[in-house]
Design a protein around this motif. Structure first.
Motif, PDB file in Angstrom:
ATOM      1  N   ARG A  88      24.137  -2.388 -32.666  1.00 40.83           N
ATOM      2  CA  ARG A  88      23.065  -2.266 -33.646  1.00 40.83           C
ATOM      3  C   ARG A  88      22.319  -0.944 -33.472  1.00 40.83           C
ATOM      4  O   ARG A  88      22.061  -0.509 -32.349  1.00 40.83           O
ATOM      5  CB  ARG A  88      22.078  -3.430 -33.464  1.00 40.83           C
ATOM      6  N   TYR A  89      21.983  -0.326 -34.607  1.00 40.79           N
ATOM      7  CA  TYR A  89      21.186   0.905 -34.572  1.00 40.79           C
ATOM      8  C   TYR A  89      19.721   0.532 -34.372  1.00 40.79           C
ATOM      9  O   TYR A  89      19.190  -0.332 -35.076  1.00 40.79           O
ATOM     10  CB  TYR A  89      21.348   1.682 -35.880  1.00 40.79           C
ATOM     11  N   GLN A 135      22.612   3.363 -44.295  1.00 42.44           N
ATOM     12  CA  GLN A 135      23.373   2.387 -43.512  1.00 42.44           C
ATOM     13  C   GLN A 135      24.749   2.885 -43.092  1.00 42.44           C
ATOM     14  O   GLN A 135      25.148   2.692 -41.934  1.00 42.44           O
ATOM     15  CB  GLN A 135      23.489   1.072 -44.277  1.00 42.44           C
ATOM     16  N   LYS A 183      25.857   3.207 -39.087  1.00 43.16           N
ATOM     17  CA  LYS A 183      27.045   2.503 -38.587  1.00 43.16           C
ATOM     18  C   LYS A 183      27.979   3.473 -37.869  1.00 43.16           C
ATOM     19  O   LYS A 183      28.572   3.138 -36.838  1.00 43.16           O
ATOM     20  CB  LYS A 183      27.768   1.809 -39.729  1.00 43.16           C
TER      21      LYS A 183
END
Length: 477
Positions: free
Chosen positions: A179-180, A304, A308
């Protein structure tokens, strides 16, 4: 005595910081001017509103007055060149490695015991919260397999449950490999850990590391992050147009300093119409991208798909950084303490969502209750003693600097404590001053030049008051 030039002069004369304008000052049968300097320093301590602080830790500055001479228990080794030359030239043979503090005289067993006394004293001076905050921002100094480390990991797990029960779970964005983390920089998300070479926490240094750049090339992110840096610089160019150096906007957008802005403007002016940037320009613009945090800057540059790709590049980046050149990354691991991360990052194992108003204050308050439960508050405050104060204490607020000077004077256990207007910088003014000295120096005399709004009539007899003008006039006669 009420504040004023004469009162302040009297306090400095009594403390031995300047000579009297005339006559003599006696304490009992002793003429202050003939009292040996060593006895004067031992018996009288002074604290004013401009304490002399030197670069070093908060602990170093408070203990400075106790380091009078080393307690050497061994014979000087004249075979050592340094000592032999010092003896021949009449210079000191002392070493910083010698024991300088007499723990026995202070009634403590060792340095750890002395730390406890420091924490108690600084707590009485209402610096407990400051020490706690300094400690949270310090790098963790414990290993995960020690008792304190295990308590930290247990507290980390308990915090997660505690925040969920309080409805605060969304205020801490955890470190998760897949997860960022929106509250971490692009560089921190790429590394998913902290470089063991501490200089690489500076994006300007990291952007120029060949192995790091090779890793970005491999995952096809280098050009894209370069373009992000160009976009950031273009935004900053518009924001800072006609803004003078020192304007608060430079603190708000801390990616760039006033001194660096002209260089970025020149680089923007020579951008190629097509193709790649030169390596020097790439390093400069990449540094801006690596320091970028979307919720703080809000330029809309992280979507996004890009986040990713950054998350997906973590393994490659870490693999390249583990190469032969000695660069390395201490990865985030929920079951370990990261020695390169701050105490707060280790305990939260994530970052506080600063978008929510008062979120940081709320999280730190709730976390502190849990830390107390796991007996961690005191160790965190002890880490706060290692806070670097900077040249002349410039890294500390004025009220903290003044209280450090007062604590240093009290710790020397003088017979006479002379203070000059320090009550201006205490939470309850003279009330705090009297409470602290009553508890720590019950047999000492207190001579105080007080702020103008203090009422001498309500102070106890042990506080030496009276007219400084009369004392000096009598001395002169």
């Amino acid at each position: 005595m009420p504040a004023g030039p004469v009162a302040q002069e009297f306090a400095r004369v009594l403390a031995g910081l300047q000579l009297p304008p005339g006559g003599t000052i006696r304490i009992g049968d002793h003429d202050l001017s003939t009292l040996p300097r060593r006895d004067h320093a031992h018996r009288i301590a002074y604290a004013g509103i401009q304490p002399v602080l030197f670069p070093g830790t908060l602990r170093d500055n408070v203990l400075y007055g106790l380091r009078v001479q080393p307690l050497r228990t061994h014979i000087l080794d004249l075979s050592k060149t340094r000592i032999n030359e010092a003896v021949k030239t009449g210079n000191p043979c002392d070493s910083v490695d010698d024991p300088w503090i007499d723990f026995g005289r202070l009634g403590v067993r060792d340095a750890l015991d002395l730390d406890d006394r420091l924490l108690d004293l600084l707590g009485r001076l209402d610096l407990g919260d400051d020490l706690y905050r300094f400690g949270l921002g310090a790098l963790s100094s414990v290993a995960h397999d020690t008792p304190v480390g295990q308590r930290m990991i247990a507290a980390r797990e308990h915090l997660r449950e505690h925040f969920a029960q309080k409805g605060l779970a969304d205020l801490v964005i955890p470190f998760a490999r897949g997860r960022y983390n929106d509250q971490a920089t692009v560089a921190e998300n790429l590394l998913f850990g902290v470089p063991r070479d501490t200089s690489l926490t500076d994006p300007r240094r990291l952007a120029g590391v060949p192995m790091f750049r090779e890793a970005l090339e491999k995952v096809k992110l280098l050009d894209e992050l370069d373009r992000m840096g160009v976009a950031i610089a273009s935004n900053l160019k518009d924001i800072f147009a006609d803004v003078p150096p020192g304007h608060p906007l430079f603190r708000r957008f801390s990616l760039i300093t006033p001194d660096a802005l002209p260089d970025y403007l020149r680089r923007l002016g020579r951008l190629p119409a097509a193709g790649r940037l030169s390596e020097a320009d790439s390093v400069a613009f990449l540094a801006l991208a690596l320091a970028y945090v979307e919720p703080r800057m809000r330029f809309g540059l992280l979507n996004q798909p890009l986040t990713k790709r950054i998350v997906g590049a973590r393994g490659v980046v870490q693999g390249f950084m583990h190469g032969d050149d000695g660069y390395d990354v201490e990865s985030y691991d929920p079951n370990r303490i990261n020695p390169r991360s701050t105490v707060l990052d280790n305990l939260l194992f994530g970052r506080i969502d600063t978008v929510r108003m008062h979120g940081e204050t709320l999280i730190q308050r709730e976390a502190r209750a849990v830390f107390r439960e796991f007996d961690l508050e005191r160790p965190i405050q002890r880490r706060g003693l290692e806070k670097e104060v900077g040249n002349r204490g410039q890294l500390l607020p004025e009220r903290v600097r003044v209280r450090i000077g007062l604590a240093r004077a009290i710790l020397r256990e003088p017979e006479i404590l002379v203070v000059d207007r320090v009550d201006e910088h205490l939470e309850r003014g003279v009330g705090t001053l009297l409470d602290v000295t009553e508890a720590t120096l019950p047999r000492a005399s207190l001579v105080a030049s007080l702020s103008t709004d203090s009422d001498p009539a309500r102070f106890p007899a042990r506080l030496a008051l009276g007219s400084a003008e009369t004392r000096l006039r009598t001395a002169a006669e």
